[in-house]
Design an enzyme around this catalytic site. Sequence first.
Site, PDB file in Angstrom:
ATOM      1  N   CYS A 101       0.839  -1.204   0.000  1.00 18.71           N
ATOM      2  CA  CYS A 101       0.000   0.000   0.000  1.00 18.71           C
ATOM      3  C   CYS A 101       0.874   1.254   0.000  1.00 18.71           C
ATOM      4  O   CYS A 101       1.499   1.583   1.020  1.00 18.71           O
ATOM      5  CB  CYS A 101      -0.927  -0.028   1.216  1.00 18.71           C
ATOM      6  SG  CYS A 101      -1.814   1.507   1.530  1.00 18.71           S
ATOM      7  N   CYS A 144       0.025   3.954   2.597  1.00 15.61           N
ATOM      8  CA  CYS A 144       0.433   3.519   3.944  1.00 15.61           C
ATOM      9  C   CYS A 144       1.884   3.923   4.213  1.00 15.61           C
ATOM     10  O   CYS A 144       2.228   4.371   5.310  1.00 15.61           O
ATOM     11  CB  CYS A 144       0.297   2.006   4.082  1.00 15.61           C
ATOM     12  SG  CYS A 144      -1.374   1.360   3.869  1.00 15.61           S
TER      13      CYS A 144
END
Length: 325
Positions: free
Chosen positions: A83, A86
């Site tokens: 991700c 993230c």
Amino acid sequence: MSDPALGPTLRGAVDLSTLRNRPAQPATGGQAVPAGAPGPAGTPGEAVVVPSLVMDVTDETFPQILELSRVVPVVIDLWAEWCGPCKQLSPVLERVVTELAGRLVLAKVDVDANPQLSQAFRAQSIPMVVALVGGQPVPLFTGAVPEQQVRDVFAQLLQLAAQNGVTGTASADADPTAEAPEAPAEPPLPPLHAEAYAAIEEGDYPRAFTAYERALAENPRDEEARAGLGQVRLLDRVQGADLQAARAAAAAAPTDVAAQLVVADLDLAGGHVEDAFARLLDLFAQLPSDERGPVRERLLEFFALVGDADPRVLSARGRLASLLF
């Protein structure tokens, strides 16, 4: 990426009851909560020793984090290795928590490695940030929000914790006389990558998209730009999507390609990688050969996002190959 209005009482629909009564295991780095951990609420000003103010937490070690939250508020960062947002948000969370000097603790949860926690927190998209105060969940925000917004939300969280009697502090279990090793300096991001990161942080996906495309035009072998471009496309597609409505539309039309692609996007963005793969592979199997193109393209995009070496990608690639012949 909402900025919550945290009220004076704890709220949130997360059910953590199945995670409370497991045998406690040491959290990463050692004992997270000392013997005789506090009961329903910590004593005001109580101090607790933790291995670090930033800890990796698993399904097995989570009960200790619940107990820790009775003394000091705990911020939960739900993330995944694949991700991109993230990776932008996590350093911000770590920096702000560290600056607060023990008034908060950060617990990092890899949703791929800890499916029970992911399910318990209903992590439909990541990064997702929640808090625990006195063992109760408090929703905070999703997405890679700007650092000032993180600071504002954490300030509200500390006020909420104080209103609920959770006012302890944490200190890292380390030798205070030891000199901390100097962290190696990270190389600066290439200018176009830095522009893309800044745009994503502001929620300006078209600008991020343009920056990554320019980076690829300059260097077609820039795999980080290619991966970033795929992540931005995914974020742009799921922005503002209603998961419940999308699932209802997909259930009503099992072979509607557009409807199924929306749910697959939401599943992947939420860390449900295998569900996203299975949905698209099942759809691919049902479609006539002349209608399969968009589904195959989306699968290949997903494979690149998750990573070719990931066992889930290898398994899905194998099934896709079998469906092509």
